[in-house]
Design a protein around this motif. Structure first.
Motif, PDB file in Angstrom:
ATOM      1  N   GLY A 133      49.428  47.331  34.715  1.00  0.00           N
ATOM      2  CA  GLY A 133      49.036  48.013  35.940  1.00  0.00           C
ATOM      3  C   GLY A 133      48.212  47.160  36.879  1.00  0.00           C
ATOM      4  N   ARG A 134      47.433  46.203  36.339  1.00  0.00           N
ATOM      5  CA  ARG A 134      46.601  45.348  37.187  1.00  0.00           C
ATOM      6  C   ARG A 134      47.416  44.561  38.201  1.00  0.00           C
ATOM      7  NH1 ARG A 134      42.002  46.804  38.836  1.00  0.00           N
ATOM      8  NH2 ARG A 134      40.631  47.478  37.142  1.00  0.00           N
ATOM      9  N   TRP A 135      48.688  44.319  37.883  1.00  0.00           N
ATOM     10  CA  TRP A 135      49.516  43.585  38.843  1.00  0.00           C
ATOM     11  C   TRP A 135      49.831  44.413  40.083  1.00  0.00           C
ATOM     12  CZ3 TRP A 135      50.900  38.508  38.909  1.00  0.00           C
ATOM     13  CH2 TRP A 135      50.501  37.773  37.797  1.00  0.00           C
ATOM     14  N   GLY A 136      49.628  45.720  40.000  1.00  0.00           N
ATOM     15  CA  GLY A 136      49.747  46.535  41.204  1.00  0.00           C
ATOM     16  C   GLY A 136      48.702  46.139  42.235  1.00  0.00           C
ATOM     17  N   ASN A 137      47.516  45.737  41.759  1.00  0.00           N
ATOM     18  CA  ASN A 137      46.479  45.258  42.668  1.00  0.00           C
ATOM     19  C   ASN A 137      46.921  43.984  43.387  1.00  0.00           C
ATOM     20  OD1 ASN A 137      44.173  46.135  40.091  1.00  0.00           O
ATOM     21  ND2 ASN A 137      44.616  47.332  41.921  1.00  0.00           N
ATOM     22  N   PHE A 138      47.648  43.134  42.679  1.00  0.00           N
ATOM     23  CA  PHE A 138      48.160  41.903  43.288  1.00  0.00           C
ATOM     24  C   PHE A 138      49.091  42.223  44.456  1.00  0.00           C
ATOM     25  CE2 PHE A 138      51.897  38.966  43.187  1.00  0.00           C
ATOM     26  CZ  PHE A 138      51.298  37.907  43.871  1.00  0.00           C
ATOM     27  N   PHE A 139      50.058  43.091  44.221  1.00  0.00           N
ATOM     28  CA  PHE A 139      51.033  43.395  45.265  1.00  0.00           C
ATOM     29  C   PHE A 139      50.388  44.135  46.439  1.00  0.00           C
ATOM     30  CE2 PHE A 139      53.832  42.840  41.562  1.00  0.00           C
ATOM     31  CZ  PHE A 139      54.701  41.890  42.085  1.00  0.00           C
TER      32      PHE A 139
ATOM     33  N   ILE B 106      34.131  40.284  34.752  1.00  0.00           N
ATOM     34  CA  ILE B 106      35.032  40.237  35.904  1.00  0.00           C
ATOM     35  C   ILE B 106      34.427  40.948  37.107  1.00  0.00           C
ATOM     36  CG2 ILE B 106      37.274  41.072  36.762  1.00  0.00           C
ATOM     37  CD1 ILE B 106      38.315  40.541  33.851  1.00  0.00           C
ATOM     38  N   GLU B 107      33.686  42.019  36.847  1.00  0.00           N
ATOM     39  CA  GLU B 107      33.110  42.799  37.938  1.00  0.00           C
ATOM     40  C   GLU B 107      32.105  41.992  38.752  1.00  0.00           C
ATOM     41  OE1 GLU B 107      33.752  46.321  39.921  1.00  0.00           O
ATOM     42  OE2 GLU B 107      34.686  45.596  38.065  1.00  0.00           O
ATOM     43  N   TRP B 108      31.485  40.988  38.144  1.00  0.00           N
ATOM     44  CA  TRP B 108      30.553  40.135  38.893  1.00  0.00           C
ATOM     45  C   TRP B 108      31.269  39.391  40.008  1.00  0.00           C
ATOM     46  CZ3 TRP B 108      25.740  41.224  38.636  1.00  0.00           C
ATOM     47  CH2 TRP B 108      25.130  41.601  37.444  1.00  0.00           C
TER      48      TRP B 108
ATOM     49  N   SER C 238      37.358  33.273  55.143  1.00  0.00           N
ATOM     50  CA  SER C 238      37.807  32.708  53.866  1.00  0.00           C
ATOM     51  C   SER C 238      39.276  33.045  53.648  1.00  0.00           C
ATOM     52  CB  SER C 238      36.968  33.265  52.712  1.00  0.00           C
ATOM     53  OG  SER C 238      35.600  32.949  52.873  1.00  0.00           O
ATOM     54  N   GLU C 239      40.014  32.101  53.115  1.00  0.00           N
ATOM     55  CA  GLU C 239      41.443  32.309  52.880  1.00  0.00           C
ATOM     56  C   GLU C 239      41.779  32.566  51.415  1.00  0.00           C
ATOM     57  OE1 GLU C 239      43.250  28.765  54.483  1.00  0.00           O
ATOM     58  OE2 GLU C 239      43.673  29.800  56.374  1.00  0.00           O
ATOM     59  N   TYR C 240      41.045  31.918  50.498  1.00  0.00           N
ATOM     60  CA  TYR C 240      41.402  31.965  49.089  1.00  0.00           C
ATOM     61  C   TYR C 240      40.298  32.629  48.273  1.00  0.00           C
ATOM     62  CZ  TYR C 240      45.018  28.709  50.514  1.00  0.00           C
ATOM     63  OH  TYR C 240      46.092  28.126  51.138  1.00  0.00           O
ATOM     64  N   PHE C 241      40.715  33.465  47.322  1.00  0.00           N
ATOM     65  CA  PHE C 241      39.783  34.272  46.545  1.00  0.00           C
ATOM     66  C   PHE C 241      40.146  34.215  45.056  1.00  0.00           C
ATOM     67  CE2 PHE C 241      39.897  35.789  50.829  1.00  0.00           C
ATOM     68  CZ  PHE C 241      38.613  36.230  51.119  1.00  0.00           C
ATOM     69  N   HIS C 242      39.162  34.573  44.215  1.00  0.00           N
ATOM     70  CA  HIS C 242      39.430  34.675  42.785  1.00  0.00           C
ATOM     71  C   HIS C 242      40.470  35.768  42.525  1.00  0.00           C
ATOM     72  CE1 HIS C 242      36.496  32.090  40.745  1.00  0.00           C
ATOM     73  NE2 HIS C 242      35.618  32.402  41.690  1.00  0.00           N
ATOM     74  N   PRO C 243      41.526  35.476  41.769  1.00  0.00           N
ATOM     75  CA  PRO C 243      42.506  36.523  41.406  1.00  0.00           C
ATOM     76  C   PRO C 243      41.981  37.356  40.232  1.00  0.00           C
ATOM     77  CG  PRO C 243      43.177  34.434  40.463  1.00  0.00           C
ATOM     78  CD  PRO C 243      41.918  34.147  41.261  1.00  0.00           C
ATOM     79  N   THR C 244      41.001  38.189  40.511  1.00  0.00           N
ATOM     80  CA  THR C 244      40.364  38.947  39.428  1.00  0.00           C
ATOM     81  C   THR C 244      41.333  39.913  38.748  1.00  0.00           C
ATOM     82  OG1 THR C 244      39.462  40.393  41.152  1.00  0.00           O
ATOM     83  CG2 THR C 244      37.978  38.760  40.207  1.00  0.00           C
ATOM     84  N   PHE C 245      42.363  40.344  39.475  1.00  0.00           N
ATOM     85  CA  PHE C 245      43.377  41.188  38.838  1.00  0.00           C
ATOM     86  C   PHE C 245      44.039  40.416  37.696  1.00  0.00           C
ATOM     87  CE2 PHE C 245      46.146  38.597  41.379  1.00  0.00           C
ATOM     88  CZ  PHE C 245      47.320  38.526  40.628  1.00  0.00           C
TER      89      PHE C 245
ATOM     90  N   SER D 126      47.330  43.548  47.425  1.00  0.00           N
ATOM     91  CA  SER D 126      46.267  42.659  47.939  1.00  0.00           C
ATOM     92  C   SER D 126      44.907  43.345  47.876  1.00  0.00           C
ATOM     93  CB  SER D 126      46.578  42.211  49.379  1.00  0.00           C
ATOM     94  OG  SER D 126      47.717  41.391  49.414  1.00  0.00           O
ATOM     95  N   GLU D 127      44.560  43.819  46.683  1.00  0.00           N
ATOM     96  CA  GLU D 127      43.288  44.497  46.477  1.00  0.00           C
ATOM     97  C   GLU D 127      42.697  44.050  45.144  1.00  0.00           C
ATOM     98  OE1 GLU D 127      44.321  48.631  46.410  1.00  0.00           O
ATOM     99  OE2 GLU D 127      45.402  48.483  44.514  1.00  0.00           O
ATOM    100  N   ALA D 128      41.462  44.436  44.902  1.00  0.00           N
ATOM    101  CA  ALA D 128      40.779  44.124  43.639  1.00  0.00           C
ATOM    102  C   ALA D 128      40.716  42.623  43.375  1.00  0.00           C
ATOM    103  CB  ALA D 128      41.446  44.843  42.461  1.00  0.00           C
ATOM    104  N   PHE D 129      40.585  41.825  44.438  1.00  0.00           N
ATOM    105  CA  PHE D 129      40.405  40.388  44.259  1.00  0.00           C
ATOM    106  C   PHE D 129      38.908  40.061  44.265  1.00  0.00           C
ATOM    107  CE2 PHE D 129      41.443  41.452  48.653  1.00  0.00           C
ATOM    108  CZ  PHE D 129      40.340  40.975  49.346  1.00  0.00           C
TER     109      PHE D 129
END
Length: 283
Positions: free
Chosen positions: A137-143, A227-229, A172-179, A145-148
């Protein structure tokens, strides 16, 4: 090392007139079906009627998904108060896994009570499926573009389009892929639970009922705290990140469960007393 940078192709798979197929919904449906198949397989290995897990799956869906949405909306009420028509728009994203866990647990308690079945035996059977479903389900965040996470220049950085960036990070353009971090962490927990499950088949006297549920609470929550940090979009309760507060509480509960089983060497309190429980052996 830009070869490792990646970005979402968008939330929609297919759109034909009014028919819209979204990645988020497809992943949730896939997680449910895969989880059900796995839990029924594990049930057979424990000589438990797999149809029982099929019935429980309906309860889990009916309780977990609405609870996950309600949980999220409550903590983001200021936003949804401005557009109440989006409260039920779950296909746009915005569900909280802790809400799903709470709702799913409530549904399991009621199911166990009505069917006079051990709650802890049910939780042990579904725990591996739940964590695997979370990984999917976490990959839903990827598609969506949330929870990064926060901005980063690491090789595996995630590109986020300007319209999805938090106000404080518009440049900023690039973020941690926390998902991705959480998905991989969940797969690690899944491996631990499966190992314990199959080890328990050969060591039934040593692996006590409720162990997998306790390990799930501890292992998943430890990963989530870290991860929440890195997250920039956490649900907040004043100055506190809700997910971290809930995770620390879950870790404490998991430790209590394991201590009760292995330190005090006592069975866990159940919703139905052992003498009133029905057998759930596969006939």
């Amino acid at each position: 090392m830009l070869f490792a940078a990646f970005q979402s192709p968008g939330p929609i798979i297919l759109e034909i007139g009014p028919i819209v197929v979204r990645w988020y919904g497809l992943l949730i449906a896939s997680a449910v079906l895969i989880g059900l198949t796995l839990s029924q397989y594990l049930a057979k290995r424990r000589n438990v009627d797999p149809e029982l897990l099929g019935d429980l799956a309906i309860w889990l869906v009916l309780f977990a998904i609405p609870a996950a949405r309600i949980y999220y909306v409550l903590f983001e009420w200021q936003e949804y108060a401005q557009r109440p028509e989006d409260i039920i728009a779950i296909w746009k994203g915005g569900i909280a896994i802790h809400g799903a866990i709470i709702g799913g647990t409530l549904g399991t308690i009621i199911f166990a009570r009505l069917n006079r079945i051990s709650l802890w035996q049910l939780l042990d059977l579904v725990a591996p499926s739940v964590i695997l479903g979370q990984a999917i389900g976490r990959w839903g965040n990827f598609f969506n573009s949330e929870a990064f996470g926060k901005p980063t220049d690491l090789p595996w950085k995630l590109y986020i389009a300007p319209r999805y960036r938090p106000l404080g990070f518009l440049n900023s353009e690039y973020f941690h892929p926390t998902f991705l971090y959480e998905s991989l962490s969940n797969l690690g927990v899944f491996a631990i639970l499966l190992f314990l499950f199959f080890w328990g088949l050969k060591n039934r006297d040593r692996l006590k009922t409720g162990t997998l549920a306790g390990v799930y609470l501890i292992a998943y929550s430890l990963g989530r705290v870290w991860i929440e940090w890195l997250r920039t979009d956490s649900l907040m309760l004043g100055p506190l990140k809700v997910a971290q507060v809930v995770s620390f509480s879950a870790i404490s509960l998991g430790v209590l469960i394991l201590a009760w089983l292995y330190w005090f060497k006592r069975p866990l309190p159940d919703v139905v007393s052992p003498r009133k429980q029905q057998s759930i052996s596969n006939k």
